[in-house]
Design a protein around this motif. Structure first.
Motif, PDB file in Angstrom:
ATOM      1  N   GLY A  51      -5.736  67.399  17.749  1.00 16.06           N
ATOM      2  CA  GLY A  51      -4.701  68.025  18.565  1.00 16.06           C
ATOM      3  C   GLY A  51      -5.054  69.442  18.960  1.00 16.06           C
ATOM      4  N   ARG A  52      -5.592  70.193  18.031  1.00 18.58           N
ATOM      5  CA  ARG A  52      -5.981  71.573  18.345  1.00 18.58           C
ATOM      6  C   ARG A  52      -7.117  71.603  19.366  1.00 18.58           C
ATOM      7  NH1 ARG A  52      -5.474  75.199  12.794  1.00 18.58           N
ATOM      8  NH2 ARG A  52      -3.194  75.082  12.686  1.00 18.58           N
ATOM      9  N   GLU A  53      -8.008  70.652  19.250  1.00 18.00           N
ATOM     10  CA  GLU A  53      -9.098  70.552  20.223  1.00 18.00           C
ATOM     11  C   GLU A  53      -8.548  70.239  21.615  1.00 18.00           C
ATOM     12  OE1 GLU A  53     -12.965  70.523  21.775  1.00 18.00           O
ATOM     13  OE2 GLU A  53     -12.240  71.241  19.830  1.00 18.00           O
ATOM     14  N   MET A  54      -7.571  69.362  21.694  1.00 19.52           N
ATOM     15  CA  MET A  54      -6.963  68.996  22.982  1.00 19.52           C
ATOM     16  C   MET A  54      -6.302  70.186  23.659  1.00 19.52           C
ATOM     17  SD  MET A  54      -5.242  65.342  21.876  1.00 19.52           S
ATOM     18  CE  MET A  54      -4.400  65.050  23.425  1.00 19.52           C
ATOM     19  N   LEU A  55      -5.772  71.112  22.855  1.00 14.52           N
ATOM     20  CA  LEU A  55      -4.992  72.224  23.410  1.00 14.52           C
ATOM     21  C   LEU A  55      -5.731  73.565  23.394  1.00 14.52           C
ATOM     22  CD1 LEU A  55      -1.555  71.442  21.682  1.00 14.52           C
ATOM     23  CD2 LEU A  55      -2.355  70.656  23.919  1.00 14.52           C
ATOM     24  N   LYS A  56      -6.962  73.585  22.943  1.00 14.36           N
ATOM     25  CA  LYS A  56      -7.637  74.865  22.669  1.00 14.36           C
ATOM     26  C   LYS A  56      -7.824  75.735  23.912  1.00 14.36           C
ATOM     27  CE  LYS A  56     -12.445  73.333  23.160  1.00 14.36           C
ATOM     28  NZ  LYS A  56     -13.774  73.254  22.509  1.00 14.36           N
ATOM     29  N   ALA A 104      14.486  76.782  41.476  1.00 14.76           N
ATOM     30  CA  ALA A 104      15.118  77.543  42.567  1.00 14.76           C
ATOM     31  C   ALA A 104      14.688  79.003  42.547  1.00 14.76           C
ATOM     32  CB  ALA A 104      16.635  77.437  42.452  1.00 14.76           C
ATOM     33  N   ARG A 105      14.282  79.486  41.358  1.00 11.77           N
ATOM     34  CA  ARG A 105      13.835  80.871  41.220  1.00 11.77           C
ATOM     35  C   ARG A 105      12.322  81.008  41.352  1.00 11.77           C
ATOM     36  NH1 ARG A 105      17.838  83.759  36.793  1.00 11.77           N
ATOM     37  NH2 ARG A 105      19.746  82.663  37.418  1.00 11.77           N
ATOM     38  N   GLY A 106      11.681  79.948  41.797  1.00 10.85           N
ATOM     39  CA  GLY A 106      10.254  80.005  42.068  1.00 10.85           C
ATOM     40  C   GLY A 106       9.357  79.691  40.892  1.00 10.85           C
ATOM     41  N   ILE A 107       9.928  79.210  39.794  1.00  7.63           N
ATOM     42  CA  ILE A 107       9.135  78.854  38.610  1.00  7.63           C
ATOM     43  C   ILE A 107       8.805  77.360  38.668  1.00  7.63           C
ATOM     44  CG2 ILE A 107       9.140  78.698  36.089  1.00  7.63           C
ATOM     45  CD1 ILE A 107      11.090  81.096  36.110  1.00  7.63           C
ATOM     46  N   GLN A 108       7.545  77.021  38.468  1.00 10.81           N
ATOM     47  CA  GLN A 108       7.120  75.618  38.537  1.00 10.81           C
ATOM     48  C   GLN A 108       7.449  74.894  37.224  1.00 10.81           C
ATOM     49  OE1 GLN A 108       2.958  76.089  39.508  1.00 10.81           O
ATOM     50  NE2 GLN A 108       3.370  75.963  41.704  1.00 10.81           N
ATOM     51  N   ALA A 109       8.718  74.798  36.953  1.00  8.27           N
ATOM     52  CA  ALA A 109       9.176  74.206  35.687  1.00  8.27           C
ATOM     53  C   ALA A 109       8.966  72.695  35.685  1.00  8.27           C
ATOM     54  CB  ALA A 109      10.646  74.536  35.476  1.00  8.27           C
ATOM     55  N   GLU A 110       8.678  72.169  34.500  1.00 11.35           N
ATOM     56  CA  GLU A 110       8.463  70.733  34.331  1.00 11.35           C
ATOM     57  C   GLU A 110       9.027  70.283  32.990  1.00 11.35           C
ATOM     58  OE1 GLU A 110       4.568  68.937  35.634  1.00 11.35           O
ATOM     59  OE2 GLU A 110       3.914  71.019  35.384  1.00 11.35           O
ATOM     60  N   PHE A 111       9.319  68.982  32.926  1.00 12.93           N
ATOM     61  CA  PHE A 111       9.638  68.358  31.650  1.00 12.93           C
ATOM     62  C   PHE A 111       8.352  67.878  30.989  1.00 12.93           C
ATOM     63  CE2 PHE A 111      14.075  66.838  33.180  1.00 12.93           C
ATOM     64  CZ  PHE A 111      14.644  68.019  32.727  1.00 12.93           C
ATOM     65  N   ARG A 146      -0.166  61.503  18.623  1.00 11.13           N
ATOM     66  CA  ARG A 146      -1.222  61.592  19.640  1.00 11.13           C
ATOM     67  C   ARG A 146      -0.631  61.553  21.047  1.00 11.13           C
ATOM     68  NH1 ARG A 146      -4.554  58.781  15.854  1.00 11.13           N
ATOM     69  NH2 ARG A 146      -6.361  60.113  15.361  1.00 11.13           N
ATOM     70  N   GLN A 147       0.388  60.719  21.237  1.00 13.92           N
ATOM     71  CA  GLN A 147       1.014  60.664  22.556  1.00 13.92           C
ATOM     72  C   GLN A 147       1.705  61.986  22.877  1.00 13.92           C
ATOM     73  OE1 GLN A 147       0.768  57.987  24.847  1.00 13.92           O
ATOM     74  NE2 GLN A 147       1.468  59.706  26.122  1.00 13.92           N
ATOM     75  N   ASN A 148       2.362  62.581  21.897  1.00 18.27           N
ATOM     76  CA  ASN A 148       2.977  63.899  22.101  1.00 18.27           C
ATOM     77  C   ASN A 148       1.933  64.928  22.520  1.00 18.27           C
ATOM     78  OD1 ASN A 148       5.557  63.045  21.395  1.00 18.27           O
ATOM     79  ND2 ASN A 148       5.374  63.668  19.267  1.00 18.27           N
ATOM     80  N   LEU A 149       0.807  64.926  21.839  1.00 22.44           N
ATOM     81  CA  LEU A 149      -0.259  65.878  22.137  1.00 22.44           C
ATOM     82  C   LEU A 149      -0.869  65.619  23.513  1.00 22.44           C
ATOM     83  CD1 LEU A 149      -1.830  65.864  18.591  1.00 22.44           C
ATOM     84  CD2 LEU A 149      -0.842  67.872  19.720  1.00 22.44           C
ATOM     85  N   LYS A 150      -1.027  64.364  23.841  1.00 16.36           N
ATOM     86  CA  LYS A 150      -1.549  64.014  25.166  1.00 16.36           C
ATOM     87  C   LYS A 150      -0.598  64.487  26.258  1.00 16.36           C
ATOM     88  CE  LYS A 150      -2.923  60.072  28.027  1.00 16.36           C
ATOM     89  NZ  LYS A 150      -3.018  58.575  28.112  1.00 16.36           N
ATOM     90  N   ASN A 151       0.699  64.290  26.057  1.00 19.93           N
ATOM     91  CA  ASN A 151       1.687  64.737  27.043  1.00 19.93           C
ATOM     92  C   ASN A 151       1.624  66.248  27.230  1.00 19.93           C
ATOM     93  OD1 ASN A 151       2.505  62.081  27.178  1.00 19.93           O
ATOM     94  ND2 ASN A 151       4.382  62.367  25.999  1.00 19.93           N
ATOM     95  N   LEU A 152       1.499  66.971  26.125  1.00 21.28           N
ATOM     96  CA  LEU A 152       1.398  68.431  26.204  1.00 21.28           C
ATOM     97  C   LEU A 152       0.116  68.866  26.904  1.00 21.28           C
ATOM     98  CD1 LEU A 152       2.698  69.675  22.758  1.00 21.28           C
ATOM     99  CD2 LEU A 152       3.467  70.513  24.978  1.00 21.28           C
ATOM    100  N   ALA A 153      -0.988  68.238  26.557  1.00 24.16           N
ATOM    101  CA  ALA A 153      -2.280  68.599  27.151  1.00 24.16           C
ATOM    102  C   ALA A 153      -2.270  68.404  28.663  1.00 24.16           C
ATOM    103  CB  ALA A 153      -3.395  67.781  26.513  1.00 24.16           C
ATOM    104  N   GLU A 154      -1.531  67.396  29.123  1.00 23.24           N
ATOM    105  CA  GLU A 154      -1.450  67.134  30.567  1.00 23.24           C
ATOM    106  C   GLU A 154      -0.583  68.144  31.296  1.00 23.24           C
ATOM    107  OE1 GLU A 154      -0.021  63.149  30.744  1.00 23.24           O
ATOM    108  OE2 GLU A 154      -2.004  62.243  30.396  1.00 23.24           O
ATOM    109  N   LYS A 155       0.376  68.748  30.606  1.00 25.24           N
ATOM    110  CA  LYS A 155       1.337  69.635  31.263  1.00 25.24           C
ATOM    111  C   LYS A 155       1.016  71.126  31.094  1.00 25.24           C
ATOM    112  CE  LYS A 155       4.388  66.415  32.595  1.00 25.24           C
ATOM    113  NZ  LYS A 155       4.927  66.255  33.951  1.00 25.24           N
ATOM    114  N   LEU A 156       0.501  71.503  29.940  1.00 28.86           N
ATOM    115  CA  LEU A 156       0.205  72.916  29.708  1.00 28.86           C
ATOM    116  C   LEU A 156      -0.952  73.371  30.598  1.00 28.86           C
ATOM    117  CD1 LEU A 156       0.379  73.086  25.798  1.00 28.86           C
ATOM    118  CD2 LEU A 156       1.944  74.234  27.376  1.00 28.86           C
ATOM    119  N   LYS A 157      -0.894  74.604  31.047  1.00 26.89           N
ATOM    120  CA  LYS A 157      -1.975  75.160  31.873  1.00 26.89           C
ATOM    121  C   LYS A 157      -2.836  76.101  31.047  1.00 26.89           C
ATOM    122  CE  LYS A 157       0.573  74.944  36.245  1.00 26.89           C
ATOM    123  NZ  LYS A 157       1.091  75.717  37.397  1.00 26.89           N
TER     124      LYS A 157
END
Length: 326
Positions: free
Chosen positions: A201-206, A284-291, A315-326
């Motif tokens: 998980g740490r590797e996925m998000l590093k 509406a305030r210009g933030i690219q917010a996502e779920f 693992r699915q939680n971590l995958k979801n985060l890795a796809e959304k976090l910049k």
């Protein structure tokens, strides 16, 4: 004659009620197989998975809760049957499921049942403060100094999960010393898998610059600590309790000030509630917010309850985060 018949009918009815009380509803089937080692009952899915990995083939593990987790559980006659013949009842503790468990144990009639609040094996210094379940919309200017207790969602932190697995091992060794070497061996194997999951998980998000999220309810502190994330605020002060206007405005201001885009929602709850309102306002305030969907693992379908449940969901939680976090 009529009075005699009435008395006889009353006796028969009383006897029938007694049988039902002792054996469960008519037609209820004993959930425990015969001759398969110790009978381990767990309160909900993560503990069921942990126990399965320690018990292996030397016992049977059942879960009290499936589709409804600790926040929405109500007992049933079928649950009473599980308790009646269990040897060990593993619960999370930390006031998440203690009240439910004590009530069930008291009514089970099983004097030999051993109740173990597994999460309470974690050292106090490792526990995090619980969320505030007060509504501060009306008293936002007042001093806020009351105790929130400890956050009970310990299974979502890998170091905490490892301690819980080791506690389960110790309890099994105490009631079944003949199989202690096998419990030790399986625990060592599973702990290594959990450590590998944390490293993965740490590797996925590093490489992610974003590290801050807002969560649906106050369940992800240990998860966030494990993977170097930060929960800046929560939407619901308690599961199913929508925030008021003051809290909604505070959440939006916090997201703007902290640069938070991601709102963690849970599959157990609809997202078209306050979370959706906040999402729309941020956009509406210009933030690219996502779920981003993060499952706190509090519920599971019966067919999901296997030895891989925890690793699969995390693992699915971590995958979801890795796809959304910049």
């Amino acid at each position: 004659m009529a009075r005699t018949f009435a008395r006889l009918a009353g006796v028969i009815l009383l006897a029938g009620c007694t049988i039902v009380a002792l054996t469960g509803c008519p037609g209820s089937r004993d959930p425990w197989p015969e001759g398969n080692g110790k009978r381990i009952l767990t309160s909900f899915a993560p503990l069921h998975c942990f126990a399965m990995n320690v018990v292996g083939d030397d016992g049977t593990v059942l879960s009290l809760m499936t589709n409804h987790g600790p926040h929405g559980y109500s007992d049933s006659p079928a649950d009473a049957l599980k308790l009646r013949r269990a040897d060990l009842f593993l619960i999370n503790g930390l006031e998440l499921d203690n009240t439910i468990a004590r009530k069930l144990v008291k009514s089970s009639g099983n004097k030999n049942l051993r109740l173990v609040p597994v999460g309470e094996c974690i050292p106090e210094k490792q526990l995090l403060e619980g969320g505030c379940h007060c509504n501060h919309d009306e008293d936002s200017g007042k001093k806020h100094d009351h105790d929130h207790g400890k956050d009970p969602h310990v299974w979502l932190g890998i170091p905490e999960a490892i301690r819980m697995v080791e506690k389960i091992r110790d309890e099994l060794k105490a009631i079944d010393p003949a199989n202690a070497p096998k419990y030790d061996s399986r625990t060592s194997t599973y702990v290594e898998r959990l450590k590998a999951l944390q490293a993965e998980g740490r590797e996925m998000l590093k490489d992610k610059k974003e590290r801050k999220i807002v969560t649906f309810h106050d369940s992800l502190q240990y998860f966030a600590r494990t993977f170097d994330l930060k929960v800046v605020d929560v939407i619901e002060i308690a599961p199913g309790s929508e925030p008021g206007t003051f809290k909604m405005n505070e959440l939006i201001k916090t997201c703007e000030a902290e640069g938070v885009r991601l709102i963690a929602v849970e599959p157990q709850y609809p997202s078209n509630t306050a979370a959706k309102t906040i999402l729309k306002e941020l956009r509406a305030r210009g933030i690219q917010a996502e779920f981003v969907e993060i499952d706190p693992l509090e519920t599971a379908r019966s067919e999901e309850l296997d030895a891989d449940f925890y690793e699969t969901k995390m693992r699915q939680n971590l995958k979801n985060l890795a796809e959304k976090l910049k």
